[in-house]
Design a protein around this motif. Structure first.
Motif: not given
Length: 310
Positions: A58, A62, A72, A76, A113, A117, A220, A223
């Protein structure tokens, strides 16, 4: 180096099977020893290995999506969003099983996530250290919302206990959802070249023919699935996905096709070492791995920041 890392991993696996609150005579193998091995020790070992692999992978994904080495799930907002999703599922769908709670955690983690971003892309930080700082602030807001939600629904006291990373609850029949990490790792390795190109930036990746938005969304989602599966099974474990990829990249570079197996093996080894440490510190009791991994990972995180700034 790879052979020595694999040897260390095997030794840590053996130590994990031998260390525990209950002393077991492994030879000759009695019925009680066999039950302890199959119902507790082996499931715990499998969960440790898969969680370490999943969290480190993961972190790699990221870091390539955001193009920052200090990112990580713990820096995040991903872990905090997954916890919030689980708490929301307990109030909105209290009869939902483990799979239902995981879907809530997955949706919240994926949305958080995407938000992180978007924030990073919009602000465009010049100082790379500011990105995880913003991520920690972002996660702090999500964590505050989660705690307020737990307080309003009278589950605040129990929340801290079952969301802290802890493998002592792992027994046969109550951890198998963690095996979702296996196809996630396989897909990550399959798309390793694309994630490597993703880390070059949107302009370069697009010029090389990569579908940038689709690859980011895929990364994403991988993750989110991994984080939700680990949080619902063992709780939140920070910094593994930050420290391991950085240490591996310092020696092997950022080509995921070459370094991803080493990242996975190192992540599993680090988590095994932290778990063994937690079981030995106050034996026959144990310190939750969320504390040992957070302490070791936090110190390594600070060391990486100081080293990068120099």
């Amino acid at each position: 180096m790879r052979a020595s890392l694999f040897g260390l991993f095997i030794l840590l696996c053996g130590a994990s099977l031998l260390v525990g609150a209950r002393q077991v005579a492994w030879w000759p193998l009695s019925g009680d020893a066999w039950l302890t091995l199959t119902a507790s020790r082996l499931p715990r070992l499998a969960a440790l290995v898969l969680t370490g692999i999943g969290l480190s992978v993961c972190g790699v994904i990221l870091q390539h999506v955001v193009r920052n080495k200090f990112v990580e799930p713990a820096t995040s907002g991903g872990l905090d969003a997954a916890k919030l999703g689980i708490l929301v599922s307990l109030t909105l769908a209290p009869t939902a099983g483990t799979a239902g709670r995981m879907l809530f955690a997955l949706a919240f983690c994926f949305a958080a996530s995407l938000g992180f971003v978007a924030i990073v892309r919009r602000i465009k930080f010049k100082n790379t250290v500011l990105v995880p700082v913003i991520g920690l602030m972002y996660g702090g807001v999500l964590s505050a919302v989660a705690e307020f939600h737990a307080y309003r629904n009278n589950i605040l006291q129990s929340m801290q206990g079952w969301l802290l990373g802890d493998f002592s609850r792992i027994v046969q029949g109550h951890y198998e959802i963690i095996y979702l990490i296996l196809p996630i790792v396989a897909l990550t390795y399959l798309y390793a070249h694309r994630f490597t190109v993703l880390g070059m930036g949107e302009g370069m990746a697009t010029s090389l023919g990569l579908n940038y938005p689709a690859t980011v969304a895929l990364g994403l989602m991988l993750v989110a699935v991994t984080v939700s599966a680990t949080v619902i099974t063992v709780g939140a474990i920070p910094f593994v996905g930050l420290v391991v990829p950085n240490l591996v990249a310092m020696r092997y570079g950022d080509n995921l096709g070459r370094s991803l197996p080493i990242v996975a093996l190192a992540g599993a080894s680090l988590l095994l070492a932290c778990d063994i440490l937690g079981r030995l510190l106050i034996h026959p009791f144990e310190v939750p791995i969320g504390l040992t991994a957070g302490g070791v990972g936090g110190l390594l995180f600070l060391a990486l920041i100081v080293w990068r700034n120099r």
